[in-house]
Design an enzyme around this catalytic site. Structure first.
Site, PDB file in Angstrom:
ATOM      1  CB  CYS A  42      -0.883  -0.172   1.516  1.00 25.01           C
ATOM      2  SG  CYS A  42      -2.188   1.388   0.937  1.00 25.01           S
ATOM      3  CG  ASP A  44      -0.588   3.948   5.308  1.00 24.52           C
ATOM      4  OD1 ASP A  44      -0.014   4.394   6.357  1.00 24.52           O
ATOM      5  OD2 ASP A  44      -2.313   4.187   5.793  1.00 24.52           O
ATOM      6  NE  ARG A  46      -0.873   4.758   8.702  1.00 26.61           N
ATOM      7  CZ  ARG A  46      -2.007   4.435   9.219  1.00 26.61           C
ATOM      8  NH1 ARG A  46      -2.340   4.026  10.006  1.00 26.61           N
ATOM      9  NH2 ARG A  46      -3.226   3.209   7.898  1.00 26.61           N
ATOM     10  CG  HIS A 103      -1.512  -1.450   6.173  1.00 30.12           C
ATOM     11  ND1 HIS A 103      -2.266   0.222   6.648  1.00 30.12           N
ATOM     12  CD2 HIS A 103      -1.690  -0.850   4.568  1.00 30.12           C
ATOM     13  CE1 HIS A 103      -2.266   0.650   6.047  1.00 30.12           C
ATOM     14  NE2 HIS A 103      -2.316   0.462   4.098  1.00 30.12           N
ATOM     15  CB  CYS A 106      -5.993  -0.406   4.056  1.00 27.09           C
ATOM     16  SG  CYS A 106      -5.767   0.396   2.567  1.00 27.09           S
TER      17      CYS A 106
END
Length: 207
Positions: A42, A44, A46, A103, A106
């Site tokens: 992803c 993302d 993090r 993760h 999401c």
């Protein structure tokens, strides 16, 4: 949060530290790459694959997008960023493994669930996460206690299935030249779950 100036200072720190320590590696990488793993993750901020897997530059060929999705194989219309990266990794780099990593928390998965509640998110996000519609509807029909997490896992499964619709992937899987894997990372706990090839279940990796 980082400003452009802080990014520049970060680069300078990289040059003084990491680059100095690995200058020979970077010189070698400047001549080409030879990773044996493609990791689809992803976007993302993090869930950073290189950090999670303690990987050095050149070891992972990483493709990141919203909700770590792989579309099914098709040749007509639209842009094919994921498909192009996949084709390059498999046919040019000849990677031996492809890992789909989801993760916790999401936002793309949350957008898919929001669309099911007649509240689509964004001009481009909503059409993209329609790739999760089938998996989402199945998850919701099973009425889990935590549909967000259930769909994060189901989304990995959906992308693994879509990988097999690409002829150059399925042919190499059948010949034993390529293996497909699923993973899921719990951000708050720093824990990784890996999909068992035998059972199809995601199992916690002991630290």
């Amino acid at each position: 949060m980082r400003s452009p100036q802080e990014l520049i200072e970060g680069y300078r720190a990289f040059r003084r530290g990491t680059y100095c320590d690995q200058a020979e590696l970077y010189e070698t990488l400047g001549k080409g790459q030879n990773p044996n793993v493609m990791l689809i993750a992803c976007a993302d901020s993090r869930a950073e694959p290189s950090d999670i897997f303690n990987a050095a530059p050149g070891q992972l060929f990483v493709m990141r997008n919203v909700a770590n999705l792989v579309p099914p194989y098709e040749t007509g219309g639209g842009q094919h960023g994921v498909s192009a990266a996949l084709e390059f990794a498999v046919t040019a780099l000849e990677v031996e493994h492809i890992v789909i990593m989801g993760h916790g928390g999401c936002g793309g998965v949350q957008a898919s669930l929001s669309a099911a509640d007649h509240n689509p998110v964004g001009e481009f996000i909503a059409p993209w996460v329609k790739l999760l519609d089938k998996a989402r509807d199945k998850v919701l029909s099973e009425n889990p206690d935590d549909p967000q997490t259930a769909l994060e896992f189901a989304g990995v499964e959906a992308s693994l299935a879509n990988l097999m619709t690409f002829p150059f992937v399925s042919e190499r899987v059948a010949s034993g030249k390529l293996s497909l894997h699923g993973a899921w990372f719990a951000i708050a706990l720093g824990e990784l779950y890996w999909r068992s090839a035998e059972t199809g279940k995601f199992e916690l990796i002991e630290a």
